[in-house]
Design an enzyme around this catalytic site. Structure first.
Site, mmCIF file in Angstrom:
data_model
loop_
_atom_site.group_PDB
_atom_site.id
_atom_site.type_symbol
_atom_site.label_atom_id
_atom_site.label_comp_id
_atom_site.label_asym_id
_atom_site.label_seq_id
_atom_site.Cartn_x
_atom_site.Cartn_y
_atom_site.Cartn_z
ATOM 1 N N HIS A 138 3.885 -4.529 9.446
ATOM 2 C CA HIS A 138 3.882 -4.081 10.977
ATOM 3 C C HIS A 138 2.902 -5.114 11.668
ATOM 4 O O HIS A 138 2.640 -5.050 12.874
ATOM 5 C CB HIS A 138 3.858 -2.628 11.213
ATOM 6 C CG HIS A 138 4.844 -1.947 10.648
ATOM 7 N ND1 HIS A 138 6.361 -2.222 10.634
ATOM 8 C CD2 HIS A 138 4.779 -1.002 9.481
ATOM 9 C CE1 HIS A 138 6.852 -1.475 9.829
ATOM 10 N NE2 HIS A 138 5.807 -0.645 9.281
ATOM 11 N N PRO A 166 1.001 -1.301 0.088
ATOM 12 C CA PRO A 166 0.077 -0.010 0.150
ATOM 13 C C PRO A 166 0.778 1.318 0.005
ATOM 14 O O PRO A 166 1.884 1.294 0.710
ATOM 15 C CB PRO A 166 -0.779 -0.020 1.259
ATOM 16 C CG PRO A 166 -0.166 -1.223 1.997
ATOM 17 C CD PRO A 166 0.548 -2.093 1.310
ATOM 18 N N ASN A 167 0.470 2.244 -0.719
ATOM 19 C CA ASN A 167 0.625 3.407 -0.926
ATOM 20 C C ASN A 167 2.226 3.858 -1.624
ATOM 21 O O ASN A 167 2.716 4.795 -2.099
ATOM 22 C CB ASN A 167 0.859 4.183 0.399
ATOM 23 C CG ASN A 167 -0.447 4.274 1.035
ATOM 24 O OD1 ASN A 167 -1.350 4.675 0.528
ATOM 25 N ND2 ASN A 167 -0.515 3.949 2.194
ATOM 26 N N TYR A 201 10.889 9.283 1.075
ATOM 27 C CA TYR A 201 10.987 8.182 -0.082
ATOM 28 C C TYR A 201 11.532 8.655 -1.423
ATOM 29 O O TYR A 201 11.503 7.886 -2.373
ATOM 30 C CB TYR A 201 9.432 7.791 -0.272
ATOM 31 C CG TYR A 201 8.740 7.093 0.867
ATOM 32 C CD1 TYR A 201 9.423 5.995 1.431
ATOM 33 C CD2 TYR A 201 7.880 7.889 1.600
ATOM 34 C CE1 TYR A 201 8.609 5.556 2.568
ATOM 35 C CE2 TYR A 201 7.310 7.543 2.660
ATOM 36 C CZ TYR A 201 7.671 6.069 3.128
ATOM 37 O OH TYR A 201 7.128 5.590 4.308
ATOM 38 N N HIS A 233 12.603 -2.240 2.783
ATOM 39 C CA HIS A 233 12.125 -0.942 2.955
ATOM 40 C C HIS A 233 12.918 0.096 2.667
ATOM 41 O O HIS A 233 14.172 0.235 2.859
ATOM 42 C CB HIS A 233 11.618 -0.912 4.466
ATOM 43 C CG HIS A 233 11.018 -2.027 4.975
ATOM 44 N ND1 HIS A 233 9.708 -1.879 4.953
ATOM 45 C CD2 HIS A 233 11.303 -3.075 5.667
ATOM 46 C CE1 HIS A 233 9.080 -2.980 5.466
ATOM 47 N NE2 HIS A 233 9.966 -3.803 6.044
ATOM 48 N N ILE A 234 12.382 1.287 2.049
ATOM 49 C CA ILE A 234 13.180 2.406 1.396
ATOM 50 C C ILE A 234 13.552 3.242 2.598
ATOM 51 O O ILE A 234 14.769 3.474 2.478
ATOM 52 C CB ILE A 234 12.102 3.212 0.684
ATOM 53 C CG1 ILE A 234 11.579 2.410 -0.547
ATOM 54 C CG2 ILE A 234 12.693 4.592 0.033
ATOM 55 C CD1 ILE A 234 10.458 2.725 -1.594
ATOM 56 N N ALA A 263 2.979 -0.590 5.115
ATOM 57 C CA ALA A 263 2.210 -0.569 6.702
ATOM 58 C C ALA A 263 2.068 -2.064 6.928
ATOM 59 O O ALA A 263 1.920 -2.610 8.038
ATOM 60 C CB ALA A 263 1.348 0.251 6.813
ATOM 61 N N ARG A 281 12.237 5.297 12.751
ATOM 62 C CA ARG A 281 11.034 6.009 12.548
ATOM 63 C C ARG A 281 10.071 5.749 13.677
ATOM 64 O O ARG A 281 10.719 5.496 14.891
ATOM 65 C CB ARG A 281 10.299 5.675 11.141
ATOM 66 C CG ARG A 281 11.208 6.274 9.892
ATOM 67 C CD ARG A 281 10.701 5.850 8.650
ATOM 68 N NE ARG A 281 9.116 6.829 8.671
ATOM 69 C CZ ARG A 281 8.441 6.571 7.772
ATOM 70 N NH1 ARG A 281 8.829 5.603 6.739
ATOM 71 N NH2 ARG A 281 7.386 7.233 7.745
ATOM 72 N N ARG A 316 4.969 10.954 -2.815
ATOM 73 C CA ARG A 316 4.651 10.764 -1.553
ATOM 74 C C ARG A 316 5.870 11.189 -0.623
ATOM 75 O O ARG A 316 6.713 10.396 -0.849
ATOM 76 C CB ARG A 316 4.207 9.276 -1.335
ATOM 77 C CG ARG A 316 3.917 9.052 0.336
ATOM 78 C CD ARG A 316 3.708 7.538 0.553
ATOM 79 N NE ARG A 316 3.572 7.256 1.844
ATOM 80 C CZ ARG A 316 3.880 6.059 2.317
ATOM 81 N NH1 ARG A 316 4.363 5.037 1.602
ATOM 82 N NH2 ARG A 316 3.659 5.875 3.748
ATOM 83 N N ASN A 344 7.931 -5.317 -0.418
ATOM 84 C CA ASN A 344 8.003 -4.310 0.489
ATOM 85 C C ASN A 344 6.455 -4.032 0.624
ATOM 86 O O ASN A 344 5.529 -3.766 -0.161
ATOM 87 C CB ASN A 344 8.545 -3.059 -0.224
ATOM 88 C CG ASN A 344 8.357 -1.789 0.660
ATOM 89 O OD1 ASN A 344 7.574 -1.853 1.718
ATOM 90 N ND2 ASN A 344 9.082 -0.902 0.209
ATOM 91 N N GLU A 401 12.560 -8.822 2.411
ATOM 92 C CA GLU A 401 11.771 -7.803 2.678
ATOM 93 C C GLU A 401 12.535 -6.475 2.534
ATOM 94 O O GLU A 401 13.791 -6.512 3.111
ATOM 95 C CB GLU A 401 11.482 -7.946 3.967
ATOM 96 C CG GLU A 401 10.480 -6.798 4.552
ATOM 97 C CD GLU A 401 9.653 -7.070 6.043
ATOM 98 O OE1 GLU A 401 8.815 -7.997 5.903
ATOM 99 O OE2 GLU A 401 10.180 -6.425 6.845
#
Length: 140
Positions: A78, A10-11, A23, A98-99, A75, A105, A18, A72, A96
């Protein structure tokens, strides 16, 4: 020819617009073209969905025949035990990616329920994390 599937959750369809301070400004579609040029001897596929069930379906579809998956999950990383179970159920190795650095974070982002069933987690290397994941998968 080895087949590698990239799956974005998602996203991630909004990359390039974004939160560019987190990102970057490049779209994933443009980056994907670079990846295909970087690895001309491999069949690299790309899929993106904002829907959890669609991500599970693509894992099931390629998870017994492809040579590697770069995931990736956004969200869903998590809290999606359904995605974690899908990764555990398939035979294809998953890395996996993640950018952003999920460990630097918000606190909830530091937990990856999906990563437990992956062979590796790459976090915080920008889009180049995808390249690193592909390099690892083609060496397997």
């Amino acid at each position: 020819m080895k087949q590698i599937q990239i799956i974005n959750g998602p996203n991630l369809n909004l990359l390039g617009v974004r939160e560019p301070e987190i990102y970057g400004t490049q779209t994933f579609e443009d980056y994907f073209l670079e990846l295909k040029k970087e690895f001309p001897d491999y069949s690299i596929h790309y899929y993106q969905s904002n829907h959890e069930g669609d991500l599970i379906d693509i894992l099931h579809k390629v998870g017994f025949s492809y040579d590697g998956i770069v995931l990736n999950a956004g969200a869903y990383t998590h809290y999606s035990y359904a995605l974690a179970d899908a990764i555990k159920a398939i035979k294809t190795p998953v890395i996996e990616v993640h950018i952003s650095d999920i460990y630097a974070r918000e606190g909830f982002r530091a937990t990856s329920v999906t990563g437990v069933n992956c062979i590796k987690i790459i976090s915080g290397k920008g889009l180049s994390g995808y390249k690193e994941a592909i390099e690892e998968l083609i060496q397997k």
